[in-house]
Motif scaffolding. Structure first.
Motif, short mmCIF file in Angstrom:
data_model
loop_
_atom_site.label_atom_id
_atom_site.label_comp_id
_atom_site.label_asym_id
_atom_site.label_seq_id
_atom_site.Cartn_x
_atom_site.Cartn_y
_atom_site.Cartn_z
N LEU A 93 18.64 -14.87 -77.76
CA LEU A 93 19.11 -15.66 -78.91
C LEU A 93 17.96 -15.94 -79.88
N ILE A 94 16.78 -16.23 -79.33
CA ILE A 94 15.61 -16.49 -80.20
C ILE A 94 15.20 -15.23 -80.95
N LEU A 95 15.15 -14.11 -80.22
CA LEU A 95 14.71 -12.86 -80.86
C LEU A 95 15.75 -12.28 -81.80
N ASN A 96 16.96 -12.80 -81.75
CA ASN A 96 17.99 -12.34 -82.69
C ASN A 96 17.85 -13.01 -84.05
N LEU A 176 16.96 -7.62 -73.11
CA LEU A 176 17.12 -6.39 -73.90
C LEU A 176 18.60 -6.04 -74.08
N ILE A 177 19.36 -6.11 -73.01
CA ILE A 177 20.79 -5.78 -73.09
C ILE A 177 21.52 -6.78 -73.98
N LEU A 178 21.24 -8.07 -73.79
CA LEU A 178 21.95 -9.10 -74.56
C LEU A 178 21.52 -9.07 -76.03
N LEU A 179 20.25 -8.78 -76.29
CA LEU A 179 19.80 -8.70 -77.68
C LEU A 179 20.49 -7.55 -78.41
N ALA A 180 20.61 -6.42 -77.75
CA ALA A 180 21.31 -5.28 -78.36
C ALA A 180 22.77 -5.64 -78.65
N ALA A 181 23.41 -6.37 -77.74
CA ALA A 181 24.80 -6.78 -77.96
C ALA A 181 24.90 -7.80 -79.08
N LEU A 182 23.93 -8.72 -79.15
CA LEU A 182 23.97 -9.75 -80.21
C LEU A 182 23.88 -9.12 -81.60
N ILE A 207 32.49 -18.18 -79.72
CA ILE A 207 32.38 -16.86 -80.35
C ILE A 207 31.35 -15.98 -79.62
N THR A 208 30.12 -16.49 -79.56
CA THR A 208 29.05 -15.64 -79.04
C THR A 208 29.28 -15.25 -77.58
N LEU A 209 29.47 -16.26 -76.73
CA LEU A 209 29.62 -15.94 -75.29
C LEU A 209 30.81 -15.03 -75.00
N PRO A 210 32.02 -15.31 -75.57
CA PRO A 210 33.14 -14.38 -75.29
C PRO A 210 32.88 -12.96 -75.78
N LEU A 211 32.26 -12.84 -76.96
CA LEU A 211 32.00 -11.49 -77.48
C LEU A 211 30.90 -10.78 -76.69
N LEU A 212 30.04 -11.57 -76.06
CA LEU A 212 28.96 -10.97 -75.25
C LEU A 212 29.42 -10.61 -73.84
N SER A 213 30.63 -10.98 -73.48
CA SER A 213 31.07 -10.82 -72.09
C SER A 213 30.88 -9.41 -71.53
N PRO A 214 31.24 -8.35 -72.28
CA PRO A 214 31.02 -7.00 -71.71
C PRO A 214 29.55 -6.72 -71.42
N ALA A 215 28.66 -7.14 -72.34
CA ALA A 215 27.22 -6.92 -72.12
C ALA A 215 26.72 -7.78 -70.96
N ILE A 216 27.21 -9.00 -70.86
CA ILE A 216 26.82 -9.87 -69.75
C ILE A 216 27.25 -9.25 -68.42
N MET A 217 28.47 -8.69 -68.43
CA MET A 217 28.96 -8.07 -67.20
C MET A 217 28.04 -6.93 -66.75
N VAL A 218 27.67 -6.08 -67.69
CA VAL A 218 26.80 -4.94 -67.36
C VAL A 218 25.46 -5.45 -66.81
N ALA A 219 24.87 -6.43 -67.51
CA ALA A 219 23.57 -6.95 -67.09
C ALA A 219 23.64 -7.59 -65.72
N LEU A 220 24.66 -8.42 -65.49
CA LEU A 220 24.76 -9.13 -64.22
C LEU A 220 25.07 -8.19 -63.05
N VAL A 221 25.97 -7.24 -63.30
CA VAL A 221 26.31 -6.31 -62.22
C VAL A 221 25.08 -5.50 -61.81
N MET A 222 24.36 -4.98 -62.82
CA MET A 222 23.19 -4.16 -62.50
C MET A 222 22.09 -4.97 -61.81
N ARG A 223 21.83 -6.16 -62.32
CA ARG A 223 20.77 -6.97 -61.72
C ARG A 223 21.17 -7.48 -60.33
N THR A 224 22.44 -7.85 -60.17
CA THR A 224 22.89 -8.33 -58.86
C THR A 224 22.77 -7.23 -57.81
N MET A 225 23.17 -6.02 -58.20
CA MET A 225 23.07 -4.91 -57.24
C MET A 225 21.61 -4.66 -56.85
#
Length: 293
Positions: A93-96, A176-182, A207-225
């Motif tokens: 959010l800061i770097l955006n 990085l993933i969330l910044l690209a989505a933002l 607005i922001t969090l719902p629209l970021l949901s797909p990117a959040i999902m990708v980031a969380l799934v990859m990091r959790t795994m």
């Protein structure tokens, strides 16, 4: 013939995936149902395979080390990924926002992520050194400890020291993933929200969090795994100690298979880990896609 041509182009990739994923997976599944220990020659002779059914899985579930290791794995995964997500989102959010030197800061942010895990582990092990470590010295100067303390002396402090090292390295990935989505979010939505008088918090949560949901999902799934399979940083920093205090499921698999030559037992643990990872992924997908809808 022309219609099937794209499939022919996919054959090399198919064989690569078959070779590096499915064959080892089937091999691990197979040896989890036999009694394979040091005598690897058993695999050459089907008469010696000695099928034991689910006996290895039963031994895993009734062992004294499985559930403590499972709990440590959950603790490491949830804590490290949780911190990485919160800090990573804040950084994104800061770097955006527009500010002078933003490009340089973005480049610096990626430095920890660029470090190999082994280098990161050795670096933090030095920082935590009980005699000359920078962090242990800082704790002593701040009066938090009496002199230089051994961070790896207790299970709790050792595990949290590893989590700090992991968060420092991998937060940049989520940022990085969330910044690209933002940067791809439509500005018109925010302009309409401003016209309606929505404040900063309302714009963020509605607005922001719902629209970021797909990117959040990708980031969380990859990091959790990745976090659930953590091994290398623990191997370097603590070797699973003290007294098994940082022994996660991956480390337990390594100990069983490579140190004690209990290959079937280790394969059973590894396959059970895969089930947990799939459950994590399904939970994330269900929660986040439901929010998008």
């Amino acid at each position: 013939m022309k219609k099937n041509r794209p499939f022919y182009y996919l054959f090399p990739s198919f064989f690569v995936i078959l070779g590096v994923i499915f064959i080892p997976l089937l091999y691990a599944l197979f040896i989890s149902f036999i009694d394979l220990t040091k005598n690897v020659r058993k695999l050459d002779n089907p008469d010696l395979w000695n099928f034991v059914g689910f006996e290895n899985y039963k031994n895993v579930l009734t062992s004294s080390e499985f559930f403590p290791s499972l709990w440590k794995t959950f603790y490491f995964t949830i804590t490290s990924v949780g911190f990485e997500f919160v800090i990573g989102l804040a950084i994104a959010l800061i770097l955006n926002e527009q500010f002078k030197g933003r490009g340089i800061v973005r480049g610096l942010m990626l430095i920890p992520w660029a470090f190999p895990t082994i280098v990161n582990a050795v670096l933090w092990k030095w920082l935590y050194d009980a005699d000359h470590g920078t962090i242990t010295g800082l704790f002593a100067k701040l009066g938090l400890t009496e002199g230089y303390a051994n961070v790896f002396a207790s299970s709790f402090s050792a595990m949290n020291a590893i989590i700090v090292a992991d968060v420092w390295k991998n937060t940049a990935f989520i940022s990085l993933i969330l910044l690209a989505a933002l940067q791809s979010l439509p500005k018109s939505v925010y302009e309409a929200a401003n016209v309606d008088g929505a404040n900063v918090f309302r714009r963020f949560f509605k607005i922001t969090l719902p629209l970021l949901s797909p990117a959040i999902m990708v980031a969380l799934v990859m990091r959790t795994m990745e976090a659930f399979k953590v091994f290398d940083i623990i191997y370097i920093m603590t070797g699973g100690g003290p007294a098994g205090g940082t022994r996660t499921l991956s480390f337990l698999t390594y100990e069983s298979s490579m140190m004690f030559s209990k290959f079937s037992y280790g394969s059973s643990i590894a396959l059970m880990m895969s089930v947990f990872i799939m459950i994590f992924a399904l939970i994330y997908i269900k929660i986040l896609y439901r929010n998008v809808e």
